[in-house]
Design a protein around this motif. Sequence first.
Motif, PDB file in Angstrom:
ATOM      1  N   PHE A  69       0.862  -1.209  -0.124  1.00 40.45           N
ATOM      2  CA  PHE A  69      -0.072  -0.012  -0.095  1.00 40.45           C
ATOM      3  C   PHE A  69       0.845   1.250  -0.019  1.00 40.45           C
ATOM      4  O   PHE A  69       2.007   1.176  -0.201  1.00 40.45           O
ATOM      5  N   PHE A  70       0.379   2.248   0.136  1.00 37.44           N
ATOM      6  CA  PHE A  70       1.038   3.472  -0.086  1.00 37.44           C
ATOM      7  C   PHE A  70       1.946   3.818   1.194  1.00 37.44           C
ATOM      8  O   PHE A  70       2.909   4.163   1.295  1.00 37.44           O
ATOM      9  N   ASP A  71       1.479   3.200   2.420  1.00 36.04           N
ATOM     10  CA  ASP A  71       2.239   3.604   3.937  1.00 36.04           C
ATOM     11  C   ASP A  71       2.908   2.390   4.176  1.00 36.04           C
ATOM     12  O   ASP A  71       3.715   2.460   5.296  1.00 36.04           O
ATOM     13  N   ARG A  72       2.674   1.075   3.765  1.00 33.10           N
ATOM     14  CA  ARG A  72       3.338  -0.070   4.407  1.00 33.10           C
ATOM     15  C   ARG A  72       3.229  -1.431   3.395  1.00 33.10           C
ATOM     16  O   ARG A  72       2.632  -1.198   2.342  1.00 33.10           O
ATOM     17  N   THR A  73       3.937  -2.385   3.697  1.00 29.73           N
ATOM     18  CA  THR A  73       3.653  -3.596   3.032  1.00 29.73           C
ATOM     19  C   THR A  73       3.700  -4.593   4.146  1.00 29.73           C
ATOM     20  O   THR A  73       4.069  -4.624   5.290  1.00 29.73           O
ATOM     21  N   ASN A  74       2.717  -5.580   4.111  1.00 28.44           N
ATOM     22  CA  ASN A  74       2.504  -6.662   5.074  1.00 28.44           C
ATOM     23  C   ASN A  74       2.527  -7.917   4.488  1.00 28.44           C
ATOM     24  O   ASN A  74       1.790  -8.381   3.313  1.00 28.44           O
ATOM     25  N   TYR A  75       2.631  -8.873   5.312  1.00 28.58           N
ATOM     26  CA  TYR A  75       2.823 -10.284   4.800  1.00 28.58           C
ATOM     27  C   TYR A  75       2.072 -10.947   6.237  1.00 28.58           C
ATOM     28  O   TYR A  75       2.353 -10.704   7.309  1.00 28.58           O
ATOM     29  N   PHE A  76       1.430 -12.039   5.792  1.00 25.64           N
ATOM     30  CA  PHE A  76       0.578 -12.638   6.742  1.00 25.64           C
ATOM     31  C   PHE A  76       0.081 -14.087   6.516  1.00 25.64           C
ATOM     32  O   PHE A  76      -0.121 -14.439   5.256  1.00 25.64           O
TER      33      PHE A  76
END
Length: 437
Positions: free
Chosen positions: A85-92
């Motif tokens: 996303f614009f503000d972060r990257t996430n892995y889940f």
Amino acid sequence: MPLTYAIAEQTLDNGLRVVVSSDRAVPIVAVNLWYDVGSRHEPPGLTGFAHLFEHLMFQGSRNVASGQHFSLLETAGASLNASTFFDRTNYFESLPSGGLDLALWLEADRMGYLLDAVNQENLDNQRDVVKEEKRQSYDNRPYGDSYERLVRLTFPEGHPYAHMTIGSMADLDAASLEDVHAFFRKYYGPNNAVLSIVGDVSPDDAFDAAKRYFGQLPAIPTPPPAPDGTIGPLTEVHREDVVDDVPSDLVTMMFRLPVDGTPELDAAGLALDVLAAGQSGRLNRRLVRDEQIAQSVSGGALPLVGGVSFGTLTGIASDGVDLQKVEDALLEEIEKLAENGVTEDELATVQAQAERDWLEQLASCAGRADEISHYALLFGDANRINTRIDQIQAVTVDQVQAAAQKWIRAAGRAQVTYRRQETAAGQETAAESGADA
């Protein structure tokens, strides 16, 4: 009504923030890792890099062969993915609680040793995958490039939110292996991330497991801060009119909004909800049910932390209806809200809808882990998941009107319209006939 989800936190010696929320209701555990890097961190010439790593992170690391990350977790009963996303990257991942060690080991291996597997062949392969994703999701999909067009109109060139997470294909083509390795070393370290573990595990066991798998990874140099994106509301109209092979004529608008985490942003978001959320929204009642000039309407706020957020409103014209009627009706309702405000009943309705959505999000271990990571990373306060409803309920009708008057105005918007070729041709013919007369 503050919620009471248990939150326990520790920071490892290498800077990794670990947040645990124990929930013994079902034998499920969710692992969620947010990195403080998104498209707003990308300098000119390196756009799309955060999203590129969303792909590369599944292509193997020092001790995990290419493709094994998915297969090992799916064999253990997990569902998993990642997003940029614009503000972060996430892995889940979410899986039976007996698989917690496997999930943490895999996440730690790619955090610490991903670059062992990022060679030229791997980079070229995933670069092609990203290009194909752009073709399918942006270029060859009806309205697929609407957000790309809107953010370019909404933000000045060079603004951290002026490009989408998919980035520039020219930038990706020009990227060397050294560029890619350098980007990873700059952002993907334990002290630039939050690890949330939610579900059927005690805090002590979760912290011990996090230390066991992540504790030996070295911290990275403190990453450079993202550029300041602070900017006020739009004060002009910026628009593009597109003729394309689309199923229906559509108008979509974007507005700059206040930064996330502020009462002003909550008020602006509720203003957009009064207009566009659900069957009771003003736009649905007028455009879809009463006048039947639109097939559907939608909209809402997109909270961002880089100095500004944005929100959208979209209307799809009914068959045979001039899209201008839809646009005019949208603008009329926008101005009515700014000039006359909202009623107490309207505000209570959208606040109740927001409460329901929030409770649904937190009801699953996976949803709660994601929001814990969100607030821990971007606001430094995971416990905001327990006070979020109170923040929404505290907004008043006066605050909603004030936010609408400042940020959501007909004279301050970006707009993209899509018209079918036959519709556009008909309008040209009508215009020519009028000119001849």
